[in-house]
Design a protein around this motif. Structure first.
Motif, mmCIF file in Angstrom:
data_model
loop_
_atom_site.group_PDB
_atom_site.id
_atom_site.type_symbol
_atom_site.label_atom_id
_atom_site.label_comp_id
_atom_site.label_asym_id
_atom_site.label_seq_id
_atom_site.Cartn_x
_atom_site.Cartn_y
_atom_site.Cartn_z
ATOM 1 N N ILE A 83 0.817 -1.227 -0.055
ATOM 2 C CA ILE A 83 0.219 0.050 0.402
ATOM 3 C C ILE A 83 1.002 1.373 0.114
ATOM 4 O O ILE A 83 0.397 2.144 -0.949
ATOM 5 N N LYS A 84 1.458 0.886 0.715
ATOM 6 C CA LYS A 84 3.020 2.135 0.719
ATOM 7 C C LYS A 84 3.482 2.575 -0.707
ATOM 8 O O LYS A 84 3.756 4.125 -1.378
ATOM 9 N N ASP A 85 4.154 1.024 -0.805
ATOM 10 C CA ASP A 85 4.785 1.901 -2.194
ATOM 11 C C ASP A 85 3.826 2.861 -3.090
ATOM 12 O O ASP A 85 3.902 2.757 -4.540
ATOM 13 N N ALA A 86 2.674 1.518 -3.590
ATOM 14 C CA ALA A 86 1.364 1.966 -4.974
ATOM 15 C C ALA A 86 1.718 3.267 -4.593
ATOM 16 O O ALA A 86 1.299 4.080 -5.302
ATOM 17 N N THR A 87 1.211 3.498 -2.906
ATOM 18 C CA THR A 87 1.053 5.214 -2.510
ATOM 19 C C THR A 87 1.643 5.837 -3.454
ATOM 20 O O THR A 87 1.926 7.402 -3.489
ATOM 21 N N LYS A 88 2.903 5.998 -2.962
ATOM 22 C CA LYS A 88 4.464 6.110 -3.737
ATOM 23 C C LYS A 88 4.021 6.378 -5.354
ATOM 24 O O LYS A 88 4.296 7.541 -5.743
ATOM 25 N N GLU A 89 4.197 5.407 -5.557
ATOM 26 C CA GLU A 89 4.136 5.302 -7.248
ATOM 27 C C GLU A 89 2.743 6.498 -7.761
ATOM 28 O O GLU A 89 3.685 6.919 -8.822
ATOM 29 N N LYS A 90 2.160 6.115 -7.415
ATOM 30 C CA LYS A 90 0.390 7.295 -7.483
ATOM 31 C C LYS A 90 1.377 8.421 -7.250
ATOM 32 O O LYS A 90 0.710 9.329 -8.499
ATOM 33 N N GLU A 91 1.683 9.199 -5.972
ATOM 34 C CA GLU A 91 2.170 10.401 -6.873
ATOM 35 C C GLU A 91 3.643 10.392 -7.140
ATOM 36 O O GLU A 91 3.513 12.113 -7.772
ATOM 37 N N GLN A 92 3.824 9.805 -7.006
ATOM 38 C CA GLN A 92 4.922 9.828 -9.088
ATOM 39 C C GLN A 92 4.502 10.489 -9.855
ATOM 40 O O GLN A 92 5.152 11.118 -10.542
ATOM 41 N N ASN A 93 4.030 9.801 -9.866
ATOM 42 C CA ASN A 93 2.614 9.075 -11.984
ATOM 43 C C ASN A 93 2.423 11.099 -12.058
ATOM 44 O O ASN A 93 2.182 11.630 -12.934
ATOM 45 N N GLU A 94 1.269 11.129 -10.645
ATOM 46 C CA GLU A 94 0.477 12.774 -10.716
ATOM 47 C C GLU A 94 2.203 13.552 -10.880
ATOM 48 O O GLU A 94 1.961 14.797 -11.516
ATOM 49 N N LYS A 95 2.718 13.192 -10.655
ATOM 50 C CA LYS A 95 4.143 14.428 -10.527
ATOM 51 C C LYS A 95 4.732 14.627 -12.240
ATOM 52 O O LYS A 95 4.615 15.741 -12.915
ATOM 53 N N LYS A 96 5.283 13.206 -12.651
ATOM 54 C CA LYS A 96 5.661 13.213 -13.887
ATOM 55 C C LYS A 96 4.193 13.464 -14.808
ATOM 56 O O LYS A 96 4.437 14.327 -15.512
ATOM 57 N N LEU A 97 3.302 13.202 -14.817
ATOM 58 C CA LEU A 97 2.475 13.977 -14.785
ATOM 59 C C LEU A 97 2.194 14.949 -15.379
ATOM 60 O O LEU A 97 2.099 15.874 -16.398
#
Length: 185
Positions: free
Chosen positions: A158-172
């Protein structure tokens, strides 16, 4: 026939050049829209995965409590849990409960995970399947220990998925920014 257009201050632009400029602007807008849609879709898959992992963890915590304090059959427990969970995660528990009426609990759980549409990655699925190896095959304490281990692993996922989500939003944001710069060129 006039082949150029008079602009402000006496500047002449060929109609063909003007059409090319308009076509380029339209193409840049299409590129911008496409990139934005892809970025949003990618970011949403990480959000869905994180939410589904949280729901699965909730279901497994309910299962842990039920195993500890009741002596109900596993199919009944899974069907009961399915009613308390939303969406595809509820369907996962429902499907597993239904299958447990005709198959061994572990096999039913693993098949339900494989057939689910939860956006889980390979590690998520493997951890959840590891629970199936002990479901109905060990004593209560063995099942509770395995549930504890799976829940600990889910916390990390869950921590990893949340971190990936935040990183992808930044990349977006970067992708959209680049698309805007291209559109302004």
């Amino acid at each position: 026939m006039i082949s150029s257009i008079v602009m402000n201050r006496g500047i002449y632009i060929n109609k063909g050049v003007l059409q090319m400029i308009v076509l380029k602007i339209i193409m840049l807008i299409l590129v911008f829209g496409t990139i934005s849609a892809i970025g949003i879709k990618i970011a949403s898959t990480y959000k869905i995965r994180a939410n589904n992992l949280k729901q699965i963890k909730k279901g497994l915590k309910i299962l842990e409590t039920k195993i500890m304090y009741t002596y109900d059959q596993l199919p009944d427990l899974f069907l009961e849990i399915s009613q308390k969970l939303k969406g595809d995660v509820g369907k996962l528990f429902f499907d597993a409960g239904q299958r447990m009426n005709i198959e061994f609990a572990g096999e039913a759980w693993e098949k339900s995970i494989d057939s689910s549409k939860l956006g889980l990655n390979k590690d998520d699925k493997e951890a959840l399947k590891s629970l199936g190896k002990l479901l109905g095959n060990t004593d209560i304490q063995g099942q509770l220990n395995q549930l504890y281990l799976v829940n600990e692993f889910l916390d990390e996922q869950i921590k990893d998925a949340t971190k990936e989500k935040e990183q992808n939003e930044k990349k977006l944001g970067v992708i959209v920014g680049l698309a805007i710069v291209i559109a302004l060129i």
